[in-house]
Write a protein that holds these residues in place. Sequence first.
Motif, PDB file in Angstrom:
ATOM      1  N   ASP A  79       0.822  -1.214   0.000  1.00  0.00           N
ATOM      2  CA  ASP A  79       0.000   0.000   0.000  1.00  0.00           C
ATOM      3  C   ASP A  79       0.853   1.260   0.000  1.00  0.00           C
ATOM      4  N   CYS A  80       1.899   1.260   0.825  1.00  0.00           N
ATOM      5  CA  CYS A  80       2.737   2.466   0.897  1.00  0.00           C
ATOM      6  C   CYS A  80       3.523   2.668  -0.394  1.00  0.00           C
ATOM      7  N   THR A  81       3.921   1.571  -1.020  1.00  0.00           N
ATOM      8  CA  THR A  81       4.605   1.693  -2.312  1.00  0.00           C
ATOM      9  C   THR A  81       3.669   2.292  -3.352  1.00  0.00           C
ATOM     10  N   MET A  82       2.406   1.873  -3.350  1.00  0.00           N
ATOM     11  CA  MET A  82       1.422   2.460  -4.250  1.00  0.00           C
ATOM     12  C   MET A  82       1.228   3.941  -3.949  1.00  0.00           C
ATOM     13  N   ALA A  83       1.196   4.288  -2.668  1.00  0.00           N
ATOM     14  CA  ALA A  83       1.035   5.692  -2.282  1.00  0.00           C
ATOM     15  C   ALA A  83       2.201   6.534  -2.782  1.00  0.00           C
ATOM     16  N   ILE A  84       3.408   5.989  -2.691  1.00  0.00           N
ATOM     17  CA  ILE A  84       4.598   6.723  -3.144  1.00  0.00           C
ATOM     18  C   ILE A  84       4.578   6.916  -4.656  1.00  0.00           C
ATOM     19  N   GLU A  85       4.053   5.921  -5.385  1.00  0.00           N
ATOM     20  CA  GLU A  85       3.921   6.072  -6.837  1.00  0.00           C
ATOM     21  C   GLU A  85       2.944   7.199  -7.178  1.00  0.00           C
ATOM     22  N   LEU A  86       1.913   7.339  -6.358  1.00  0.00           N
ATOM     23  CA  LEU A  86       0.926   8.406  -6.583  1.00  0.00           C
ATOM     24  C   LEU A  86       1.425   9.763  -6.104  1.00  0.00           C
ATOM     25  N   ASN A  87       2.227   9.747  -5.030  1.00  0.00           N
ATOM     26  CA  ASN A  87       2.711  11.005  -4.457  1.00  0.00           C
ATOM     27  C   ASN A  87       4.057  10.736  -3.801  1.00  0.00           C
ATOM     28  N   SER A  88       5.126  10.984  -4.527  1.00  0.00           N
ATOM     29  CA  SER A  88       6.479  10.678  -4.035  1.00  0.00           C
ATOM     30  C   SER A  88       6.920  11.608  -2.912  1.00  0.00           C
ATOM     31  N   PHE A  89       6.110  12.626  -2.610  1.00  0.00           N
ATOM     32  CA  PHE A  89       6.457  13.565  -1.528  1.00  0.00           C
ATOM     33  C   PHE A  89       5.688  13.273  -0.237  1.00  0.00           C
ATOM     34  N   HIS A  90       5.038  12.132  -0.167  1.00  0.00           N
ATOM     35  CA  HIS A  90       4.242  11.782   1.018  1.00  0.00           C
ATOM     36  C   HIS A  90       5.178  11.189   2.078  1.00  0.00           C
ATOM     37  N   ALA A  91       5.657  12.032   3.002  1.00  0.00           N
ATOM     38  CA  ALA A  91       6.650  11.599   3.989  1.00  0.00           C
ATOM     39  C   ALA A  91       6.140  10.454   4.851  1.00  0.00           C
ATOM     40  N   ASN A  92       4.863  10.505   5.206  1.00  0.00           N
ATOM     41  CA  ASN A  92       4.323   9.477   6.089  1.00  0.00           C
ATOM     42  C   ASN A  92       4.253   8.109   5.408  1.00  0.00           C
ATOM     43  N   ALA A  93       4.183   8.106   4.078  1.00  0.00           N
ATOM     44  CA  ALA A  93       4.197   6.834   3.349  1.00  0.00           C
ATOM     45  C   ALA A  93       5.533   6.125   3.574  1.00  0.00           C
ATOM     46  N   TYR A  94       6.622   6.908   3.561  1.00  0.00           N
ATOM     47  CA  TYR A  94       7.942   6.318   3.804  1.00  0.00           C
ATOM     48  C   TYR A  94       8.063   5.834   5.248  1.00  0.00           C
ATOM     49  N   ILE A  95       7.529   6.613   6.185  1.00  0.00           N
ATOM     50  CA  ILE A  95       7.599   6.200   7.591  1.00  0.00           C
ATOM     51  C   ILE A  95       6.818   4.906   7.814  1.00  0.00           C
ATOM     52  N   THR A  96       5.604   4.849   7.286  1.00  0.00           N
ATOM     53  CA  THR A  96       4.761   3.657   7.485  1.00  0.00           C
ATOM     54  C   THR A  96       5.378   2.437   6.828  1.00  0.00           C
ATOM     55  N   ARG A  97       5.953   2.627   5.656  1.00  0.00           N
ATOM     56  CA  ARG A  97       6.635   1.498   4.995  1.00  0.00           C
ATOM     57  C   ARG A  97       7.887   1.107   5.775  1.00  0.00           C
ATOM     58  N   GLY A  98       8.569   2.104   6.324  1.00  0.00           N
ATOM     59  CA  GLY A  98       9.751   1.815   7.138  1.00  0.00           C
ATOM     60  C   GLY A  98       9.412   0.976   8.353  1.00  0.00           C
ATOM     61  N   ILE A  99       8.276   1.272   8.994  1.00  0.00           N
ATOM     62  CA  ILE A  99       7.833   0.480  10.150  1.00  0.00           C
ATOM     63  C   ILE A  99       7.628  -0.973   9.726  1.00  0.00           C
ATOM     64  N   ALA A 100       6.991  -1.169   8.562  1.00  0.00           N
ATOM     65  CA  ALA A 100       6.735  -2.528   8.079  1.00  0.00           C
ATOM     66  C   ALA A 100       8.043  -3.263   7.807  1.00  0.00           C
ATOM     67  N   TYR A 101       8.989  -2.574   7.152  1.00  0.00           N
ATOM     68  CA  TYR A 101      10.280  -3.217   6.879  1.00  0.00           C
ATOM     69  C   TYR A 101      10.994  -3.579   8.182  1.00  0.00           C
ATOM     70  N   ASP A 102      10.945  -2.682   9.164  1.00  0.00           N
ATOM     71  CA  ASP A 102      11.628  -2.939  10.431  1.00  0.00           C
ATOM     72  C   ASP A 102      11.026  -4.145  11.141  1.00  0.00           C
ATOM     73  N   LYS A 103       9.671  -4.244  11.109  1.00  0.00           N
ATOM     74  CA  LYS A 103       9.010  -5.378  11.747  1.00  0.00           C
ATOM     75  C   LYS A 103       9.352  -6.693  11.047  1.00  0.00           C
ATOM     76  N   LYS A 104       9.621  -6.627   9.746  1.00  0.00           N
ATOM     77  CA  LYS A 104       9.987  -7.828   8.993  1.00  0.00           C
ATOM     78  C   LYS A 104      11.473  -8.165   9.141  1.00  0.00           C
ATOM     79  N   GLY A 105      12.220  -7.309   9.823  1.00  0.00           N
ATOM     80  CA  GLY A 105      13.642  -7.557  10.024  1.00  0.00           C
ATOM     81  C   GLY A 105      14.531  -6.985   8.949  1.00  0.00           C
ATOM     82  N   ASP A 106      13.955  -6.249   7.983  1.00  0.00           N
ATOM     83  CA  ASP A 106      14.755  -5.629   6.920  1.00  0.00           C
ATOM     84  C   ASP A 106      15.103  -4.210   7.353  1.00  0.00           C
ATOM     85  N   HIS A 107      16.075  -4.114   8.260  1.00  0.00           N
ATOM     86  CA  HIS A 107      16.366  -2.827   8.893  1.00  0.00           C
ATOM     87  C   HIS A 107      17.017  -1.832   7.939  1.00  0.00           C
ATOM     88  N   ASP A 108      17.783  -2.314   6.969  1.00  0.00           N
ATOM     89  CA  ASP A 108      18.408  -1.394   6.010  1.00  0.00           C
ATOM     90  C   ASP A 108      17.351  -0.662   5.184  1.00  0.00           C
TER      91      ASP A 108
END
Length: 562
Positions: free
Chosen positions: A64-93
Amino acid sequence: MNENLEDLKQQADKLDSDGSWDELIPLCTRIIDLEQEPREKASAYVKRGSAYNHRGNHDLAIADCTMAIELNSFHANAYITRGIAYDKKGDHDKAIADYTKSLELEPNNMFAYHNRGIAYINKNDHDKALEDFNKILERDPANAEIHLFCGFAYSLKGEHDKAIEDFTRALELDPNYANAYLCQGIAYIEQENFLAAFKDFKKAAECDPVLKAEVSEIYVAEQIADIYKDRAQEEGARAFELYFRLLEAISNVQKKLFYAPQQNAEVAHYTCLDTLKSLADRECFRLYNTFYMNDPEEGREFFKIMQKSGIDVRDIFYGDEAQSNPSPAFIGSFVKVAAKDPKRKDELLWWRLYGKHDGKEAAGACLIFKHEGTVFAENCGLQIGAMQQLQLKLLTSAGDTSNPGERRPPKPDLYEIVYRDKENYQELSEELNEVAESLEQIKSYISEKDDCIKDKLKQLVRDLLDAIRFLFKSHHYKEEGEVRVGQVRYYDKTKMTQDSNNIKVDKAQTPPRFYLETHENFRFSEVILGPQARGVPELIPWLKERGIKAEQSNIPYGKPYP
């Protein structure tokens, strides 16, 4: 349509504020379908992605956040929310990269600094974590939580004096900050200052009763403080040190046996159709108190193992088991479904043994749970002490740990059963020998105490050992290949009908039984109905409406099990 769309957005904002994720997800889907403006559609994707994160569906959140970024690459919260998901999955980089991008868009977003700092902790880059936390303190020096995280980062670096400085500062800002007392106590333990740790853990118990129910070390400190309330604190601290050593040995056994599943690992639970329907409606699995286990041999294999190491645990600490109070241990039983052995979730033996309904074999259901692991599982490879792992589990887990009223139950831990036979009794692991040695020290310590104190100290030993006692079974059961989901929850045993600290009472059972509901992210996603199950044409669509994959077993059912 526009007016209706605005109403839907207001409803979504309200559900988001209330934390009603299950209702929010389909509402956001409707908004996404109706919305034409790209930026507004992107915001709906982010809101739904955040809800998916809260429900543990991190892959869907990323999509969902990747789709949001495609629609609006300036949506800071999209990156934060996707970052939370990556961190929970163990993909910290990837998480760090997303938080960094959000900070490029919003350089003063303190939430992004906070989350990136946690991601750096998860990556073992403690210096970078401190840089991010200090960025927040530059703007908000009275932020007690960030002082707590700074102290935690220093603890992981082994700089316990600096850690204590930050924990002390957090407590100056918030004298009732239970987690700060807990973390400071852990730092004192690392310095072998058990008196100071004992005092801090007692304060943590006073400030947050929920911590006392969930954290063994705090429960021990509170119990010993009560036992020695009319004596010098130094005497209580000595007892606390002995029991802490036992807890440390128990923790090492748990790590030895801990089942850290691979991504999307599955476990199966066979049950009746009534339980299936009940679980599908409430979506939480019940862990029942071990006091109600049917097999009288449960827990006794551990006694035999300890006896081989030279200490009669049952005689010394348990005595007459019939008089024991319900245990603080709650468990659920499962079969591990390995990729190389997928039949475990659809096998005639299990249908006959456990997949019954109304006494009829193979007429129940098999529930498939995906276990993503706990914070402890994700970080058990870190070369840090057990107490620092406890800090990590508390401070980086889901939920608001600073607010006891809003804290969700922790994810349950998943353990493989250890099956012992006469030949391998002698092959006691180093960790089990540590448990035996700790018990010998406690035995000597309590031998000269008066009967009242002695009985309470024995009860405390029983409370702690029950965290591992039910992980051992005789080799006669080896074919089951069982794994158990387990949680420990301490409570006042004088209140036998309580419904507090997330301990609930199942009054439909005779006698009423204590149980815990598992973490909301531990839920089943697939159902296989038994080859003899009835009502399948109605059950399958009913389950699919709830987002649960469902089918009926194709196993040919023959003669009843003898």
